[in-house]
Design a protein around this motif. Structure first.
Motif, PDB file in Angstrom:
ATOM      1  N   VAL A   1      11.453   5.727  -5.375  1.00 28.03           N
ATOM      2  CA  VAL A   1      10.425   4.963  -4.615  1.00 28.03           C
ATOM      3  C   VAL A   1      11.202   4.327  -3.269  1.00 28.03           C
ATOM      4  CG1 VAL A   1       8.410   3.278  -4.321  1.00 28.03           C
ATOM      5  CG2 VAL A   1       9.015   4.465  -6.284  1.00 28.03           C
ATOM      6  N   SER A   2      12.139   3.644  -3.456  1.00 20.47           N
ATOM      7  CA  SER A   2      12.877   3.106  -2.286  1.00 20.47           C
ATOM      8  C   SER A   2      13.435   4.414  -1.457  1.00 20.47           C
ATOM      9  CB  SER A   2      13.898   2.244  -2.913  1.00 20.47           C
ATOM     10  OG  SER A   2      13.586   1.067  -3.672  1.00 20.47           O
ATOM     11  N   ALA A   3      13.917   5.503  -1.896  1.00 19.23           N
ATOM     12  CA  ALA A   3      14.328   6.450  -1.282  1.00 19.23           C
ATOM     13  C   ALA A   3      13.557   7.072  -0.376  1.00 19.23           C
ATOM     14  CB  ALA A   3      15.137   7.520  -2.454  1.00 19.23           C
ATOM     15  N   ILE A   4      12.202   7.457  -0.928  1.00 24.27           N
ATOM     16  CA  ILE A   4      10.929   7.631  -0.134  1.00 24.27           C
ATOM     17  C   ILE A   4      10.618   7.033   1.099  1.00 24.27           C
ATOM     18  CG2 ILE A   4       8.597   8.470  -0.214  1.00 24.27           C
ATOM     19  CD1 ILE A   4       9.216   9.510  -3.237  1.00 24.27           C
TER      20      ILE A   4
ATOM     21  N   LEU B   1       0.773  -1.228   0.074  1.00 25.13           N
ATOM     22  CA  LEU B   1       0.224  -0.100   0.053  1.00 25.13           C
ATOM     23  C   LEU B   1       0.936   1.286   0.201  1.00 25.13           C
ATOM     24  CD1 LEU B   1      -2.961  -0.989   2.447  1.00 25.13           C
ATOM     25  CD2 LEU B   1      -3.113  -0.673  -0.075  1.00 25.13           C
ATOM     26  N   GLU B   2       1.838   1.309   0.838  1.00 25.44           N
ATOM     27  CA  GLU B   2       2.907   2.400   0.979  1.00 25.44           C
ATOM     28  C   GLU B   2       3.531   2.568  -0.386  1.00 25.44           C
ATOM     29  OE1 GLU B   2       5.543   1.686   3.965  1.00 25.44           O
ATOM     30  OE2 GLU B   2       4.104   2.000   5.653  1.00 25.44           O
ATOM     31  N   THR B   3       4.013   1.636  -1.185  1.00 22.08           N
ATOM     32  CA  THR B   3       4.802   1.795  -2.338  1.00 22.08           C
ATOM     33  C   THR B   3       3.654   2.084  -3.456  1.00 22.08           C
ATOM     34  OG1 THR B   3       6.298  -0.186  -1.855  1.00 22.08           O
ATOM     35  CG2 THR B   3       5.911   0.419  -3.987  1.00 22.08           C
ATOM     36  N   LEU B   4       2.590   1.612  -3.631  1.00 18.12           N
ATOM     37  CA  LEU B   4       1.548   1.923  -4.376  1.00 18.12           C
ATOM     38  C   LEU B   4       0.955   3.286  -4.285  1.00 18.12           C
ATOM     39  CD1 LEU B   4      -0.502   1.102  -6.723  1.00 18.12           C
ATOM     40  CD2 LEU B   4      -2.204   0.362  -4.908  1.00 18.12           C
ATOM     41  N   ALA B   5       0.899   3.969  -3.028  1.00 16.66           N
ATOM     42  CA  ALA B   5       0.694   5.223  -2.740  1.00 16.66           C
ATOM     43  C   ALA B   5       1.613   6.358  -3.288  1.00 16.66           C
ATOM     44  CB  ALA B   5       0.537   5.425  -0.844  1.00 16.66           C
TER      45      ALA B   5
ATOM     46  N   THR C   1       0.505   4.234 -12.397  1.00 14.17           N
ATOM     47  CA  THR C   1      -0.399   3.217 -12.090  1.00 14.17           C
ATOM     48  C   THR C   1      -1.463   2.935 -13.377  1.00 14.17           C
ATOM     49  OG1 THR C   1      -1.762   5.433 -11.601  1.00 14.17           O
ATOM     50  CG2 THR C   1      -0.798   4.242  -9.685  1.00 14.17           C
ATOM     51  N   THR C   2      -2.293   2.048 -13.238  1.00 15.38           N
ATOM     52  CA  THR C   2      -2.617   1.511 -14.442  1.00 15.38           C
ATOM     53  C   THR C   2      -4.267   1.937 -14.287  1.00 15.38           C
ATOM     54  OG1 THR C   2      -3.248  -0.706 -13.242  1.00 15.38           O
ATOM     55  CG2 THR C   2      -1.171  -0.516 -14.771  1.00 15.38           C
TER      56      THR C   2
END
Length: 294
Positions: free
Chosen positions: A222-225, A205-209, A259-260
């Motif tokens: 994304v990994s840095a955030i 969920l965090e990665t998707l957000a 996102t798709t």
């Protein structure tokens, strides 16, 4: 005549023989006209005095020509007769047929459906679609004006809401689709899932957000955030159809993700612009937390 004299006579004849194509062209007898009439009082015979020629009779003043002479009077007389309409079918040059234009077949316009029939056709199509369908596609399928489709869909959606149906028609991911109403979600979930859990993990969920609000974004960003490696989580989101690759970053060449349409469909959104703002969910000391992580 002796044999020697006979041979000399044949030799003389062979030497004096002229091929047909080298023989002089005979001149045609001129036809007297009014201007060249006999000055001694002789006039041309009137049409009444001249007896009609029988079919097949050659004219009395016809010129005898050698047909073997190329370009001779035979060809000129035949061409003149063809121009005057007196030649045979062989004398008249064949004309190439003019090109014919193909007739343009204009398809007949489809008959315009009345409101009741158009409403029923739209409902039937929306019942079988497996993803949101746009107004333009519906107009093309039904061969109707796109300007009629939108108002009819709005009227159908308003009618479902007013009647209190357990489903509704709404826009999502750039199109229209039927959805169950939120107040019946527990019943539908119990029927569909049947004890199976398809919830995303907290990390997913965090990665998707992050991808939804920062797209297009690289895996490293994304990994840095998030502060952790998200390679495995990102592969899970891609396999479920919620995230997809959308090119590469020009500077680093790293893959970009976004996102798709399924993501918008699952969340019931028409576009990513409909995502709620992040400001109300941010802590008050966000700047202090950002400085501490540096």
């Amino acid at each position: 005549m002796s044999d020697e004299e006979h041979r000399d006579s044949l030799a003389d004849q062979a030497a004096a023989w002229v091929p047909p194509w080298e023989r002089p062209t005979p001149r045609q007898k001129p036809v007297p006209t009014d201007d060249t009439a006999d000055t001694a009082g002789e006039t041309a015979d009137s049409p009444a005095d001249v007896a009609p020629a029988a079919p097949g009779d050659a004219p009395t003043d016809a010129v005898t020509v050698d047909p073997d002479v190329p370009g001779g009077p035979a060809e000129r007389v035949g061409a003149g007769a063809a121009r005057m309409g007196e030649g045979t079918a062989e004398d008249v040059p064949k004309r190439r047929p003019a090109g014919r234009r193909r007739a343009t077949v204009v398809p007949e316009p489809a008959p315009e459906l009345d409101d009741a029939e158009l409403r029923g056709a739209l409902e039937a199509i929306l019942l079988v679609v497996d993803e949101p369908v746009s107004e333009l596609v519906l107009a093309q399928v039904l061969e109707q004006s796109p300007e009629r489709i939108g108002p009819v869909l709005d009227d159908i959606a308003a009618g479902y809401t007013a009647a209190g149906h357990g489903f509704e028609l709404r826009r999502a991911a750039g199109g229209w689709r039927l959805y169950t109403r939120p107040e019946y979600a527990t019943h539908v979930e119990r029927f569909v899932l049947d004890g199976q859990s398809v919830r995303l993990t907290q990390a997913a969920l965090e990665t998707l957000a992050v991808i939804a609000y920062k797209q297009p974004v690289t895996r490293g960003r994304v990994s840095a955030i998030r502060g952790v490696n998200c390679d495995g989580v990102l592969r899970t989101l891609v396999s479920r159809g919620l995230v997809e690759e959308c090119g590469a970053e020009p500077d680093s060449g790293a893959f970009l993700y976004r996102t798709t349409t399924m993501f918008l469909e699952k969340l019931g959104l028409d576009s990513v612009a409909d995502l709620p703002p992040l400001a109300p969910f941010l802590p008050d000391d966000v700047e202090e937390l950002a400085d501490a992580t540096r």
